[in-house]
Design an enzyme around this catalytic site. Structure first.
Site, mmCIF file in Angstrom:
data_model
loop_
_atom_site.group_PDB
_atom_site.id
_atom_site.type_symbol
_atom_site.label_atom_id
_atom_site.label_comp_id
_atom_site.label_asym_id
_atom_site.label_seq_id
_atom_site.Cartn_x
_atom_site.Cartn_y
_atom_site.Cartn_z
ATOM 1 N N HIS A 7 5.970 2.812 -3.556
ATOM 2 C CA HIS A 7 6.734 3.768 -4.334
ATOM 3 C C HIS A 7 7.044 3.490 -5.988
ATOM 4 O O HIS A 7 7.166 4.400 -5.942
ATOM 5 C CB HIS A 7 8.116 3.150 -3.571
ATOM 6 N N HIS A 38 4.236 -1.669 1.455
ATOM 7 C CA HIS A 38 5.093 -0.031 1.055
ATOM 8 C C HIS A 38 5.604 -0.143 -0.043
ATOM 9 O O HIS A 38 5.892 1.066 -0.677
ATOM 10 C CB HIS A 38 5.619 0.560 1.962
ATOM 11 N N GLU A 39 6.643 -1.324 -0.513
ATOM 12 C CA GLU A 39 7.435 -1.253 -2.106
ATOM 13 C C GLU A 39 7.057 -0.635 -3.134
ATOM 14 O O GLU A 39 7.803 -0.238 -3.539
ATOM 15 C CB GLU A 39 8.373 -1.717 -1.566
#
Length: 271
Positions: free
Chosen positions: A134, A130-131
């Site tokens: 980003h 997820h990070e």
């Protein structure tokens, strides 16, 4: 007779020109068109400076095994992420907060408080995927671009009501601030979080982590949020989607992620 170009008109014209010249960008994996007014070099520099400051302010975990796991999983995810110029760095910070973050340029921080919820490498891969997503999607630049336009719009509004009654000025600016926050900034934040979930699911699968573990992680995180009282915040005031929404979306994206996982397993000779 031509009317003179006002300050407001010039600002709007410049914004429109800048938008046409710089905003045409597409997010990998999802194909979404996004607004990006921040040059990549400037965005990365902001991320690097902020991360160096954080490393001076936050204590790094002394748990060598946990640090090694964060580094291992992070590098595995980064190896399948299409961000070739990133300066990847994965740091485990000592903090009870159950959270993680990513700054532009590939700087990822994980708080020790989230490790009891990740439980294993696949759970951690959910968070780090997820990070990393980003960073790949350049969500930081997109957020800065929207905030910049919001601030500029506020300046234009303030100039247009400058000769109005002071109370009317205050009401107009207040309405603008609340309206743009609830109607634009927060929805975009939730959109970015869902997009990072989607992209991160694919990245963890390509890195060889079972994407079905992402659903299990979010189920555990939902239980944690319930204990912390997070469910009391209305959905429309959240920066992130509801946990149940995230789980439902992950299940919708799962077939494609499982196909990626099977490819990754086959390439490694695992059946």
């Amino acid at each position: 007779m031509k009317r003179p170009l006002t300050w407001t008109g010039m600002v709007l014209g410049m914004v429109g020109l800048a938008g046409l010249m710089l905003s045409c960008a597409t997010v990998p994996e999802t194909g979404r068109t996004q607004l990006r007014l921040i040059p990549p070099g400037e965005e990365v520099q902001l991320g690097l400076q902020s991360f160096e400051q954080l490393k001076k302010q936050l204590p790094v975990s002394k748990d060598t095994a946990a640090r090694a796991m964060v580094e291992k999983v992070g590098r595995a995810i980064a190896s399948v992420a299409p961000l070739p110029d990133a300066q990847w760095e994965f740091v485990l910070f000592e903090s009870p907060e159950a959270n993680a973050f990513c700054l532009p340029g590939g700087k990822v921080g994980v708080y020790t408080g989230i490790l009891p919820i990740t439980q294993n490498e696949a759970g951690l891969a959910t968070v780090l995927g997820h990070e990393v997503a980003h960073a790949v999607a350049r969500h930081g630049a997109e957020r800065l671009s929207h905030e910049w336009l919001r601030e500029l719009g506020g300046q234009v509004l303030a100039a247009s009501v400058a000769r109005s009654d002071p109370r009317a000025q205050q009401l107009a600016l207040l309405a603008y601030g609340v309206g743009t926050e609830v109607g634009a900034i927060l929805p975009y934040s939730r959109l970015q979080e869902s997009e990072a979930d989607h992209m991160g699911l694919l990245y963890m699968a390509r890195a060889g982590y079972d994407p079905r573990e992402a659903v299990k992680f979010w189920q555990r995180f939902a239980a944690y949020n319930q204990q912390q009282g997070g469910a009391r915040v209305p959905a429309w005031l959240r920066t992130h989607p509801l946990d149940e929404t995230r789980i439902r979306q992950l299940e919708q994206w799962m077939p494609a992620a499982l196909a990626e996982y099977e490819k990754a397993q086959s390439s490694r000779g695992v059946r």
